[in-house]
Write a protein that holds these residues in place. Structure first.
Motif, PDB file in Angstrom:
ATOM      1  N   SER A   1       0.598  -1.470  -0.325  1.00  0.00           N
ATOM      2  CA  SER A   1      -0.202  -0.151   0.090  1.00  0.00           C
ATOM      3  C   SER A   1       1.204   1.502   0.037  1.00  0.00           C
ATOM      4  O   SER A   1       0.094   2.172  -0.784  1.00  0.00           O
TER       5      SER A   1
ATOM      6  N   ALA B   1      -4.034  -2.273  -6.465  1.00  0.00           N
ATOM      7  CA  ALA B   1      -5.560  -1.106  -5.623  1.00  0.00           C
ATOM      8  C   ALA B   1      -6.184  -2.316  -5.281  1.00  0.00           C
ATOM      9  O   ALA B   1      -6.359  -2.837  -4.079  1.00  0.00           O
TER      10      ALA B   1
ATOM     11  N   GLU C   1      -2.460  -6.910   1.238  1.00  0.00           N
ATOM     12  CA  GLU C   1      -1.060  -6.934   0.946  1.00  0.00           C
ATOM     13  C   GLU C   1      -0.267  -8.081   0.513  1.00  0.00           C
ATOM     14  O   GLU C   1      -0.733  -9.286   1.140  1.00  0.00           O
TER      15      GLU C   1
ATOM     16  N   ILE D   1      -4.764  -5.057  -3.613  1.00  0.00           N
ATOM     17  CA  ILE D   1      -4.350  -5.316  -2.264  1.00  0.00           C
ATOM     18  C   ILE D   1      -5.820  -5.344  -1.332  1.00  0.00           C
ATOM     19  O   ILE D   1      -6.323  -6.103   0.294  1.00  0.00           O
TER      20      ILE D   1
END
Ligand code: ZN
Length: 134
Positions: free
Chosen positions: A13, A66, A74, A69
């Motif tokens: 992130s 994105a 992650e 995640i």
């Protein structure tokens, strides 16, 4: 035709935080960062022996990283295998009936030509094949 593990792609992130951990704690140096605009991602390369760790951080909420995640947290996002001739490798995989995400190579970080094999074809692992100059 597959020569080695080129890199392991890890979704993060926060790129600065991740780089601090790899550099300060693990003492693996970042040798370059690059934004891949088409993928809405910033990448950092950290060579380890003959392979690399590729950190990937999203630059927009609709980036594939994105979304990864958001769904899975992650972590390891893909494994990249180095090939000599990506076009020939894609033809070989297509002929073998392997489900591909990319039928044709696209441009990856570092000027590499890359293509992804669908995780449904690999037992759940997103595999990238990558051709680049040594
Ligand atoms: Zn990659």
């Amino acid at each position: 035709m597959i020569k080695k593990i080129d890199h392991v792609g890890i979704a993060v992130s926060n790129m600065e935080e991740a780089c601090r951990f790899y550099e300060d704690v693990l003492e693996i140096k970042v040798t370059g960062t690059e934004e891949v605009k088409e993928q809405k991602v910033i990448t950092a390369f950290l060579p380890v022996g003959d392979s690399e760790i590729e950190l990937l951080a999203p630059t927009a909420p609709d980036s594939p990283i994105a979304r990864f995640i958001e769904k899975r947290g992650e972590g390891i996002q893909h494994i990249a295998l180095r090939v000599d001739d990506i076009e020939a490798e894609l033809e070989r995989l297509k002929a073998a009936g392997v489900r591909l995400i990319d039928e044709k190579p696209r441009r990856g970080a570092g000027g590499a030509k890359i293509a992804f094999i669908h995780p449904k074809a690999t037992g759940g692992v997103l595999l990238e094949i990558s051709e680049r100059e040594e």
